[in-house]
Design a protein around this motif. Structure first.
Motif, mmCIF file in Angstrom:
data_model
loop_
_atom_site.group_PDB
_atom_site.id
_atom_site.type_symbol
_atom_site.label_atom_id
_atom_site.label_comp_id
_atom_site.label_asym_id
_atom_site.label_seq_id
_atom_site.Cartn_x
_atom_site.Cartn_y
_atom_site.Cartn_z
ATOM 1 N N GLU A 1418 0.844 -1.190 0.000
ATOM 2 C CA GLU A 1418 0.000 0.000 0.000
ATOM 3 C C GLU A 1418 0.883 1.245 0.000
ATOM 4 O O GLU A 1418 1.712 1.453 0.891
ATOM 5 N N LYS A 1421 -3.532 5.636 0.804
ATOM 6 C CA LYS A 1421 -4.942 5.288 0.928
ATOM 7 C C LYS A 1421 -5.621 6.418 1.675
ATOM 8 O O LYS A 1421 -5.379 6.631 2.862
ATOM 9 N N GLU A 1438 -6.879 4.581 -3.468
ATOM 10 C CA GLU A 1438 -6.026 3.535 -2.909
ATOM 11 C C GLU A 1438 -4.986 3.190 -3.962
ATOM 12 O O GLU A 1438 -5.329 2.742 -5.063
#
Length: 1498
Positions: A1418, A1421, A1438
């Motif tokens: 990630e 986000k 995201e």
């Protein structure tokens, strides 16, 4: 009322710039296409016919009376015009028309009636151009009118000046700076200045700036283009600009009265603007009508590409702001929004000062209270009219303006370190160009293009070549070519200083490109085109250039560029061994061609033939064979000057030729001071670069008298003149040895030794390997033999072959010939030739043979050229005349019937032979200059004779007609008309001119006596003359007055002028002409006539019997081998550097230069000191602020602890007071704490404007009572979008902060508030309610995979930029989009991959992509500051990173293979991660995080 230069999007280039709103509607684009087609087709129409077809005005076609009256008390229409100012149809009643006046229905377009030239009455100024146009006119039509019919060159820069339209007061110093620098930047860069065009406010300041420039500039300076765009209905006395229908073709200019006193609420045009565009909307008295069209026109011009000199750029635009009100603020806001840089003039007042005061503050400190305070300060008179909402709007706009600091430049006149305004304007443009969405190197290249186009080398030095980027020489080659073609020598010098090597830059292709871009007005271009007209190919080729150059340099040179080689197909087929041999020869030939390239010479010639002095001097400083180069350039320029018709260009050519001659003298002087022997070698070495010519040869052909009279050149000629004898020998010693040659063995005369060269020049002492050495200017022996002392046996040969001895012997022989010739004519001229006369014949025959030898014995040259060269010499022509006259006299003499005429002819011929002595005596330093004077004065005599003949013939004919009646004898007519009139000049007056000395015995009454003149007209008794003697006496007096006094004194004055002119240059002229005599006797056989026949016989036997090819005539040439030539030319280059350094040192020693250096040093010291002081003050202010805060905390703590009372607390300085005392806060923003893009006033692709929300009012917790944002929701597919409108019942079914069916309405930031059935943006107010163009109320989720890999070099290693690795990312670009984006799109709850991502991937890879995303990292986000966000809908993203470490990763290969099957509407590419990538802002932030995580370059 304000002049507004509306916002203009930045010039768009491929891969750069944000999506910008279009200023033209679709119908405008269609009209643009049609007009463009019309412009490019057919022949060019006349101005009147074109304007009547393409340019319209607007007029009211329906008169609806209003309640207002005109100034004359007449009833006016709702449009503002009186009834008589309407068309006839407008006053007729029509049933279909509404009673209410509607401009959309009642104002129509019709052909314009105001255009052409405009002259302002009572002002002696050049006529300006003007045109009345409709406000709906397409900008392309106006631009076509300006460039094609008004004759304006496309601008290199567009300067839009905006500000207050009413007169305002400016500081005298600021006004002077504005006027001076605005015109300076426009004049130096070739810019257009656009303003409102009226004679008031900022437009008046612009006009006066142009006026001041025109008054102080010369006629050769480029004029300033000032274009005024004004409202037609607001112009006073506009009726004088309207042309009657019958006179639209009338070329007479319109006369416009400048009546400021009677203009009322209207305005007059400014008389100093050069062009006017008067925008008409069909109304009267309304202002700012021109603003939309001006905005469109500026945008259109900025989108045009200008190509000049090989540089193509989009025309940049800058906005300059003075003073101004609300309209000016809107102008600045629109300009900044669309990427147009703005320069604010602090001190000019109102809006300009408000922005300038807060421009250095952080955004968080630009509050509503601060702006209100500034407005009360600068808008004292109108501050009470500012409402709270208006102040809020101003605060928001000023925050947005200041936020774009890279586009905002504040010019503070008088501040230390502040550059001039013209520099500030150009720096603002360069600063703005750096933020464009370009790769780094492309941004620098674009800045350099701008600097070259503007011809501002100072900007390039300070802003571009400041050390921030290391330029590769190859990167500068295109700009180098552009600078050369555009004749920008300072840039040529700059590029050479920054590593450009001419050897690498000037290739064959570049050279052809340069010759294809010669100046059309260049004389060489005309000569080259003439040569091209005779060739089947009309494109310039280098052998044609060489042909023209050979005409200029002279036929004694070889072509500088070889002719094109024959094709290999013409050569016979060869076997394998022959092919190998041919390949070896081809390789050798290729190496030879590369070695024979002379790029510096080629570029120097290109500059010289165009008479570009600065460029030629810069390139010459880089040349190797610099003395020969300078002399060759002088020769070329002098030959071009002979054919140049422009006097100014001719003088410039001759001045440049003299400058090159002085440079050759300077370098040769340095060489001669260092080493005389090497300098003389340099003088006669054969230059391969300049067509096998020598420096001496080039100087003589160019008639460079100053060079040839140089001491070193004369020393060499003297050495040649004395041959192998020592130049210190006295004449009596030489004459004594000539009389008794055995004295040669006694040492009466001395012989010289060749000087020893330095050890490093040993290569020059060896003859060339190819045996081409011809003995230079000495005997035919080798150099080693010459270096040895002359032995006793060789002394007679060395003595009698010396040119000085050959000359002396020939002079003695010639005197003997003249004495014998005179003796025969006077004493021994018998009916049959005597022995002495026969000797004369033999002697003359030897002279004829010698002349023939000089004519024909010059191998390598055609007979025609040899004859032309021979006849070009005056003394050769005299010899030919003398010989031909002798032959004629001899022929008559041998015939008994013409014996006496033959004697007469030979006697006249003797005079010609005596005149030949003058050539012999030119060797004398005393007699030589006098002979030159005589030759020059002979030209004066010929001009004098022409004037004298007029008076002699006129007086002779008049007196002959008055005195003599019908004289029929031709000889006596000649006597009376010419002879007697001519003798009168010398005092021999006619005896009977006045009738006093008339005697009938001295004349023949009837003219029958051949020995007496005919008697004058007499009376009846024929004893007294009957002619009017008073008239003849008056004629005689006038004749003597004009001839004896006027003409003779004129002749004396001409002689005196010639004498003074020659006397001043006598030494140079004599030394120059001395060479011809030395060269003649240097190559002449040693034996004098008639013994010279033996030498001629020897030559004849060698040529005809022995078949020995003729040797080239001895010239002053010394062909050297490669090594020797390199040594000599390297030494010459060192001497050239010494010469240039000495010149620079002398320049620095001038008093003006010293004063300038001192001034520069003082400025440098001030620049170094002032920033430190400001930094110290700022640091002190910070410390005081920190101390104050600490004291406030201590006092508060003590008070809360019960120590002291509130009344006793000392007052502490506030933050504002500290700001004022401490010198202000740092200008750098600490970053906006709130979303910015979501509060942009213009919502994308929608006709809605957000409510202004300043930074301090963004949080929902902050009270904002006047907050009333508009509601906007775009129509979208009902199946995928929420309902349209604000109906609470439709929205009540939506479940926020949860999963609503297939829609995920949860936020990544947790629970968000819902008020009145509408969710609230968690980041605060945006100024717009509804969901806008988004699909859903609340969060709208997007998924963006970030696929990355390392960039690999060819050898497989990871590429680096500096110490950082290079990362590549997968990007997509949709069809029609200009920016790249990360792959991905809107994410639905039931879909693992967005539909946009599936479009670029094959279906069989979707599952694999899902697995990659599950294993990915990630990156980000959360909330995204997007332009589409509203108070009730926002975008959340995201971003998942997927990195392929190995280039052989199977998943990477699979991904690449499936990308090939993507949709053709989408472009997918791997691109290097770089700050200059043209990406959307949010995607840039994601990539920056990825690069930081990998420690990669960004």
């Amino acid at each position: 009322m304000e002049s507004s230069a509306r916002g203009n999007p930045d010039a768009k280039e491929e891969g750069s710039g944000d999506p910008l709103p279009s200023f033209c509607q679709s119908n405008s684009h269609q009209r643009h296409k049609g007009l463009s087609h019309a412009f490019c087709s057919g022949e060019k129409e006349s101005l009147s016919s074109w304007i009547l077809k393409n340019i319209k005005k607007k007029g009211c076609v329906h008169f609806v009376a209003s309640s207002h009256l005109s100034d004359a008390g007449e009833v006016v229409c709702k449009c503002g015009y009186a009834r008589k100012e309407h068309v006839e149809e407008a006053t007729k009643p029509r049933g279909f028309q509404d009673k209410e006046w509607d401009p959309k229905k009642h104002v129509q377009e019709m052909p314009t009636d105001a255009f052409g030239d405009i002259v302002f009455e009572d002002l002696n100024q050049k006529a300006a151009k003007y045109v009345r146009v409709s406000q709906d006119t397409c900008p392309s039509a106006i631009y076509h009118l300006m460039t094609q019919y008004w004759g304006l060159d496309a601008p290199n820069l567009l300067i839009s000046v905006t500000g207050g339209a009413k007169n305002f007061n400016m500081k005298l110093r600021l006004r002077s700076v504005f006027r001076r620098d605005l015109v300076k930047v426009a004049q130096t860069t070739g810019a257009w200045i656009i303003s409102g065009g009226s004679h008031t406010g900022v437009m008046k300041q612009v006009g006066e700036a142009v006026r001041d420039f025109n008054l102080s500039s010369s006629c050769r300076d480029r004029g300033v283009i000032a274009i005024g765009i004004a409202t037609w209905g607001a112009i006073h006395k506009r009726e004088s600009l309207i042309r009657p229908a019958k006179s639209c073709e009338d070329p007479l200019p319109a006369k416009y009265p400048l009546d400021e006193e009677g203009q009322g609420h209207l305005t007059c045009l400014d008389s100093n603007h050069s062009h006017f565009i008067l925008v008409d909307d069909g109304t009267h008295g309304r202002y700012e009508v021109e603003i939309p069209l001006r905005t469109k026109l500026e945008k259109f011009i900025s989108e045009q590409t200008k190509e000049k000199g090989g540089v193509a750029i989009k025309i940049p635009i800058v906005c300059v702001v003075l003073e101004g009100g609300p309209g000016t603020l809107n102008t600045i806001y629109n300009a900044i929004t669309h990427g147009t840089p703005c320069v604010i003039m602090e001190g000019s007042g109102r809006v300009a000062d408000v922005i300038a005061q807060v421009a250095s503050l952080p955004i968080s400190e630009i509050t509503i209270a601060l702006i209100q305070k500034k407005l009360s300060m600068f808008f004292r008179e109108t501050f009470e009219t500012f409402s709270e909402s208006r102040i809020v709007e101003w605060t928001k706009k000023i925050q947005d303006i200041v936020r774009q600091r890279q586009l905002l430049t504040v010019f503070r006149e008088g501040q230390d370190g502040q550059p001039d305004m013209d520099v500030a304007i150009l720096q603002a443009l360069l600063k703005a160009s750096r933020i464009h969405k370009r790769f780094g190197h492309e941004s620098w290249d674009h800045q350099l293009k701008l600097a070259v186009t503007w011809n501002r080398v100072d900007i390039a030095r300070s802003e571009i070549f400041s050390g921030q980027r290391q330029w590769k020489p190859a990167d500068l080659h295109p700009m180098m070519a552009a600078a050369l073609i555009s004749n920008k020598p300072e840039f040529v010098k700059l590029f050479l200083e920054n590593g450009v090597q001419l050897q690498d830059f000037v290739t064959q292709d570049v050279l052809l490109y340069l010759y294809n871009n010669l100046e059309p007005s260049c004389l060489f271009d005309a000569k080259l085109r003439k040569a091209l007209a005779q060739q089947p190919k009309r494109a310039p080729e280098m052998h044609l250039v060489a042909q023209v150059l050979r005409e200029l340099l002279g036929s004694f040179t070889e072509p500088l560029y070889p002719p094109p080689e024959q094709s290999n197909s013409q050569s016979p087929r060869a076997g394998p061994h022959v092919q190998v041999h041919m390949q070896e020869e081809s390789a050798q030939l290729l190496g030879k061609k590369d070695a024979d390239r002379y790029p510096v010479r080629d570029l120097l010639i290109w500059a010289v033939v165009q008479n570009r002095r600065e460029v030629a001097e810069i390139v010459w400083a880089q040349s190797q064979d610099c003395v020969a180069a300078a002399l060759a350039c002088s020769k070329i320029l002098k030959e071009l000057a002979k054919e140049e018709g422009d006097t100014d260009k001719l003088e410039e050519m001759l001045a440049l030729a003299d400058a090159f001659e002085l440079r050759a003298i300077g370098v040769f002087t340095e060489c001669y001071r260092k080493c005389e022997a090497l300098a003389q070698q340099l003088l006669i070495h054969v230059s391969k670069a300049w067509g096998q010519a020598t420096c001496l040869q080039l100087a003589l052909e160019a008639k460079n008298m100053k060079f040839t009279s140089h001491g070193g050149v004369q020393a060499y000629l003297t050495k040649v003149w004395w041959g192998r004898l020592n130049v210190d020998n006295s004449w009596w010693r030489v004459l004594l040895c000539m009389a008794a040659f055995p004295l040669l063995f006694t040492g009466v005369v001395s012989f010289r030794r060749e000087p020893e060269l330095p050890p490093w020049a040993a290569a020059l002492q060896r003859p060339p390997q190819n045996g081409a050495y011809d003995g230079s200017s000495h005997t035919s022996g080798s150099r080693r033999e010459q270096q040895r002392q002359v032995g006793c046996a060789a002394r007679p040969c060395a003595f009698f072959s010396a040119p000085v001895v050959v000359f002396s012997v020939n002079v003695a022989a010639y005197f003997a010939f003249l004495l014998l010739f005179a003796y025969v004519l006077i004493v021994d001229f018998q009916p049959s030739p005597s022995y002495c006369e026969l000797v004369i014949y033999v002697w003359l025959f030897s002279l004829v043979c010698e002349e023939l030898r000089q004519l024909f014995y010059n191998p390598g040259c055609s007979l025609l050229k040899a004859a032309s060269f021979y006849i070009s010499d005056f003394w050769n022509r005299l010899d030919v005349c003398a010989i031909l006259l002798f032959i004629a006299g001899l022929t008559c003499r041998l015939l008994p019937a013409t014996l006496y005429p033959g004697r007469v002819i030979l006697s006249l011929d003797f005079i010609l032979f005596c005149l030949r002595l003058m050539h012999i005596f030119t060797v004398s330093k005393t007699l030589g200059p006098k002979i030159i004077m005589v030759k020059r004065m002979m030209k004066d005599v010929f001009f004098f004779i022409f004037l004298l003949v007029v008076w002699v013939v006129s007086f002779g004919v008049a007196t002959q007609a008055i005195l003599i009646h019908n004289e029929s004898r031709v000889d006596w007519i000649f006597r009376g008309v010419v002879y007697h009139a001519y003798l009168t000049l010398f005092g021999q007056l006619p005896a009977y001119i006045d009738g006093v000395n008339f005697s009938p015995d001295l004349c023949s009454p009837n003219g029958t006596d051949p020995y007496k003149p005919k008697c004058p007209v007499t009376a009846g008794n024929q004893l007294t003359p009957a002619f009017p003697n008073w008239l003849t006496v008056i004629l005689l007096c006038l004749y003597l007055l004009f001839t004896n006094i006027l003409l003779l004194n004129l002749l004396i004055a001409m002689f005196n002028y010639t004498f003074q002119q020659v006397q001043d240059h006598t030494d140079q002229i004599w030394k120059f002409q001395r060479h011809d005599l030395i060269e003649e006797y240097h190559g002449r056989p040693a034996a004098p006539p008639p013994l010279i026949l033996l030498s001629h016989l020897r030559l004849l036997v060698r040529r005809l019997v022995l078949r020995i090819p003729p040797e080239r005539h001895k010239q002053f040439r010394n062909p050297l081998g490669k090594a020797a030539e390199d040594v000599l030319l390297t030494w010459e280059m060192n001497m050239k550097e010494n010469y240039l350094q000495n010149q620079q040192h002398q320049l620095q020693q001038r008093p003006e230069q010293k004063i300038q250096e001192i001034s520069d040093k003082v400025n440098t010291i001030l620049d170094l000191l002032d920033p430190d002081q400001e930094q110290k003050l700022a640091s002190l202010g910070k410390q005081v602020a920190q101390t104050t805060e600490a004291l406030r905390w201590i006092v508060k703590a003590l008070r809360d602890g019960g120590f002291g009372v509130a009344a006793g607390i000392p007052a502490l300085a506030s933050g504002t007071a500290l700001e004022e005392l401490g010198g202000g806060w740092p200008a750098e923003d600490q970053g906006d704490a709130h979303h910015v893009n979501a509060r942009h006033l213009l919502y994308p692709d929608a006709p809605v404007t957000r409510f202004s929300v300043p930074n301090e009012k963004v949080p929902w917790e902050v009270e904002f009572l006047i907050y009333q944002p508009p509601f906007y929701t775009a129509e979208q597919d009902k199946a995928t979008a929420d309902p349209v409108g604000s109906d609470l019942e439709a929205l009540s079914t939506i479940c926020f902060n949860a999963t609503d069916g297939l829609v995920d309405r949860r936020s990544f930031h947790g629970t968000y508030a819902v008020q009145d059935a509408l969710p609230r943006n968690p980041q605060g107010r945006t100024g717009l309610r509804g969901r806008g163009s988004l699909r859903r109320f609340g969060p709208n989720h997007r998924l963006h995979p970030v696929f990355t890999r390392w960039k690999r070099n060819k050898d497989g290693t990871i590429g680096r930029r500096g110490v950082h690795k290079l990362l590549e990312v997968l990007l997509v670009r949709r069809a029609g989009a200009e920016l790249w984006a990360l792959p991905g799109g809107w994410r639905m709850l039931e879909e693992a991959l967005p539909a946009e991502l599936k479009d670029i991937l094959a279906p069989e890879f979707w599952a694999s992509c899902e697995n990659l995303l599950r294993r990915g990292t990630e990156v980000y986000k959360g909330y995204v500051d997007d332009l589409q966000n509203t108070d009730n809908a926002w975008v959340e993203v995201e971003a998942i990173g997927v990195h392929f470490q190995d280039q052989n990763d199977e998943e990477l290969k699979t991904l690449n293979s499936h990308l090939q099957d993507s949709s053709p509407k989408v472009t997918v590419q791997w691109q290097v991660v770089d700050e200059g990538l043209p990406l959307y802002g949010s995607h840039k932030a994601i990539l920056q995080k990825v690069a930081a995580a990998f420690g990669a370059h960004y």
